[in-house]
Enzyme design. Structure first.
Site, PDB file in Angstrom:
ATOM      1  N   ASP A  16      -0.003  -0.453  13.233  1.00 44.30           N
ATOM      2  CA  ASP A  16       0.646  -1.662  12.713  1.00 44.30           C
ATOM      3  C   ASP A  16       0.944  -2.681  13.807  1.00 44.30           C
ATOM      4  O   ASP A  16       1.170  -3.861  13.510  1.00 44.30           O
ATOM      5  CB  ASP A  16       1.948  -1.292  11.984  1.00 44.30           C
ATOM      6  N   GLN A  40       0.411   7.669   4.644  1.00 51.21           N
ATOM      7  CA  GLN A  40       0.580   7.388   3.211  1.00 51.21           C
ATOM      8  C   GLN A  40      -0.094   8.468   2.374  1.00 51.21           C
ATOM      9  O   GLN A  40       0.457   8.926   1.373  1.00 51.21           O
ATOM     10  CB  GLN A  40      -0.023   6.018   2.878  1.00 51.21           C
ATOM     11  N   SER A  44      -3.679   9.352   7.922  1.00 54.87           N
ATOM     12  CA  SER A  44      -2.888   8.404   7.130  1.00 54.87           C
ATOM     13  C   SER A  44      -1.607   9.055   6.641  1.00 54.87           C
ATOM     14  O   SER A  44      -1.628  10.029   5.879  1.00 54.87           O
ATOM     15  CB  SER A  44      -3.697   7.919   5.920  1.00 54.87           C
ATOM     16  N   ARG A  85      -7.763  -2.760  -1.767  1.00 53.39           N
ATOM     17  CA  ARG A  85      -7.587  -1.672  -0.795  1.00 53.39           C
ATOM     18  C   ARG A  85      -7.912  -0.313  -1.437  1.00 53.39           C
ATOM     19  O   ARG A  85      -7.598  -0.071  -2.601  1.00 53.39           O
ATOM     20  CB  ARG A  85      -6.163  -1.711  -0.233  1.00 53.39           C
ATOM     21  N   GLY A 109       0.825  -1.208   0.000  1.00 53.59           N
ATOM     22  CA  GLY A 109       0.000   0.000   0.000  1.00 53.59           C
ATOM     23  C   GLY A 109       0.857   1.255   0.000  1.00 53.59           C
ATOM     24  O   GLY A 109       0.511   2.257  -0.638  1.00 53.59           O
ATOM     25  N   ARG A 140      -7.803  -6.910   9.616  1.00 50.46           N
ATOM     26  CA  ARG A 140      -7.038  -7.459  10.749  1.00 50.46           C
ATOM     27  C   ARG A 140      -7.887  -7.670  12.000  1.00 50.46           C
ATOM     28  O   ARG A 140      -7.458  -8.405  12.894  1.00 50.46           O
ATOM     29  CB  ARG A 140      -5.815  -6.569  11.040  1.00 50.46           C
TER      30      ARG A 140
HETATM   31  C1  S3P Z   1       2.638   3.698   6.625  1.00 54.84           C
HETATM   32  C2  S3P Z   1       1.493   4.246   7.145  1.00 54.84           C
HETATM   33  C3  S3P Z   1       0.419   3.439   7.752  1.00 54.84           C
HETATM   34  C4  S3P Z   1       0.918   2.043   8.096  1.00 54.84           C
HETATM   35  C5  S3P Z   1       1.693   1.406   6.972  1.00 54.84           C
HETATM   36  C6  S3P Z   1       2.903   2.255   6.637  1.00 54.84           C
HETATM   37  C7  S3P Z   1       3.638   4.602   6.051  1.00 54.84           C
HETATM   38  O1  S3P Z   1      -0.635   3.316   6.820  1.00 54.84           O
HETATM   39  O2  S3P Z   1      -0.168   1.219   8.475  1.00 54.84           O
HETATM   40  O3  S3P Z   1       2.131   0.109   7.354  1.00 54.84           O
HETATM   41  O4  S3P Z   1       4.784   4.168   5.815  1.00 54.84           O
HETATM   42  O5  S3P Z   1       3.311   5.775   5.820  1.00 54.84           O
HETATM   43  P1  S3P Z   1      -1.756   4.472   6.665  1.00 54.84           P
HETATM   44  O6  S3P Z   1      -1.113   5.650   6.038  1.00 54.84           O
HETATM   45  O7  S3P Z   1      -2.803   3.868   5.766  1.00 54.84           O
HETATM   46  O8  S3P Z   1      -2.261   4.744   8.048  1.00 54.84           O
END
Ligand code: S3P
Length: 424
Positions: free
Chosen positions: A313, A167, A165, A121, A93, A344
């Site tokens: 996580d 990400q 988030s 997703r 993701g 999860r």
């Molecule tokens: C991450 C952000 C989280 C996390 C993922 C890694 C990142 O996801 O669960 O394993 O590296 O920015 P979300 O941005 O969807 O919360």
């Protein structure tokens, strides 16, 4: 692959873990846009971060790997070529959401897909802000991978994240590097800030004021030498293992202790776990240190609101710890857990059922009574790395030999997990 796990005696000694997954992705993507070479040591050995390297290579950037050291020959902000075929984000993701922000600014069309889990997703969380910057992104059912990204000229936006988030924040900030002017991202809850730190390290102009991040475009990045700290989310499995097995005493070395990630240690301390960080230093803007943990019974408690987001996580393995705790564990506000590599909440509950652990599942969490007996069981990872590892740790505390099917899923973030576990 099926793994067999026997109950463990006390875990003791020094543990060295692979590089942080979140930081590795960011360093690789930014290095691919920098002028000149970047040398990244302790790059994550996980499949996810190799999906990112695969995408970068397909975009015409030279990448050399020597063990866990990766050299990336950046060609500047406009040095990417249109890929000959579709980009493969695998199970990751982070790869698809973060690189989409960069592809949105390229003068070509690209298509990026993922495996079965990633294909389910939601991507609308990045598509919306990127579209409002001027990108045209098509998706299956307007929401799911594969994404077809018609890149082009972007303009800055002022965006309030509807979900906490990192990400999504990163995707917008990365796109913001290409937009002329100030792109602003406002966070409802502070999420991991590795992107902000990495962007600054590579030379981007970025300001952070509480939960408002402003990036100045167009950015110019310069290649550099970087060291990735070991992954705290991987360390979580061994921290919990030590807290389940009486007599354990572990030191986990050179772990990333960024304050936006280390809520795990604060939470463990707050429930009575003897966890300490005897040595901390700052490397490339990130805190790195050793973590020492000794066995002690833990109280349990409640994980909700900001804490849920900060521990997202680690929740599967904390759920395992909760079932052994004195008072049990309630997890609330964790609707995001339902859209990770698996749902999860559902996959933790299924494996709990197999080992005879009672749990009350709620739409956004679970209530796990404490002091439960861990029965040996036949577990399944359901293809999810963190579920494979969380239940391998549960099995250490079981009353006999357990098995984990589809155990190879652990390689997504932590290929060395089974060999390190076999030492104990
Ligand atoms: C991450 C952000 C989280 C996390 C993922 C890694 C990142 O996801 O669960 O394993 O590296 O920015 P979300 O941005 O969807 O919360």
């Amino acid at each position: 692959m099926r793994q067999t796990i026997r109950p463990a005696g006390p875990l003791s000694g020094v543990v060295v873990l692979p590089g942080d997954k979140s930081i590795s992705h960011r360093y690789a993507m930014l290095a691919a846009l920098a002028e000149g070479d970047s040398r990244i040591s302790n790059y994550s050995t996980g499949a996810d971060c190799h999906s990112t390297l695969g995408c970068i290579r397909a975009l015409g950037i030279g990448v050399e790997e020597e063990g866990a050291t990766v050299t990336i020959h950046g060609r500047g902000m406009h040095g990417w070529n249109q890929p000959a075929g579709d980009l493969d984000a695998g199970n990751s993701g982070s790869t698809i959401r973060m690189i989409a922000g960069l592809l949105a600014a390229q003068p070509f069309v690209s298509r990026i897909f993922g495996d079965e889990s990633l294909s389910k997703r939601p991507m609308d969380r990045i598509m919306k802000p990127l579209a409002s910057m001027g990108a045209k992104i098509g998706a299956r059912e307007n929401r799911f991978p594969p994404l077809t990204i018609h890149g082009g000229r972007l303009h800055p936006i002022d965006y309030t994240l509807p979900v906490p988030s990192a990400q999504v924040k990163t995707s917008v900030l990365f796109a913001g590097m290409f937009a002329e002017g100030e792109t602003i991202v406002r966070e409802p809850i502070r999420s991991r800030d590795h992107s902000e730190i990495a962007l600054r390290e590579f030379g981007a102009e970025l300001r952070v004021k509480q939960r408002v991040i402003t990036i100045e475009g167009p950015a110019k990045l310069t290649g550099r030498e970087l060291v990735v700290p070991s992954d705290l989310s991987s360390a979580a499995f061994f921290l919990v293992a030590a807290l389940l097995v009486p007599g354990s005493h572990l030191v986990i070395q050179n772990v990333g202790l960024n304050p936006t990630r280390s809520a795990l240690l604060d939470f463990l301390l707050s429930i009575g776990a003897p966890v300490s960080t005897p040595r901390i230093e700052c490397v490339n803007g990130e805190l790195i240190g050793d973590i020492e943990v000794r066995y002690a019974p833990v109280r349990g408690g409640v994980i909700e609101r900001e804490l849920t987001a900060a521990l997202i996580d680690e929740l599967p393995v904390l759920a395992v710890l909760g079932a052994a705790s004195e008072e049990g564990l309630a997890i609330r506000d964790a609707q995001e857990l339902r859209i990770k590599e698996t749902d999860r909440i559902a996959t933790v509950a299924k494996n709990f059922e197999r080992m005879g652990i009672h749990v009350e599942v709620t739409p956004a969490g679970m209530n796990i009574p404490g002091k439960q007996k861990f029965r040996a069981a036949a577990f399944d990872s359901f293809g999810d790395h963190r579920i494979a590892m969380a239940f391998a740790i549960a099995a250490l505390h079981g009353d006999g030999e357990s098995t984990i099917d589809n155990a190879e899923a652990a390689s997504v973030s932590f290929p060395e997990f089974w060999s390190i576990l076999a030492r104990f």
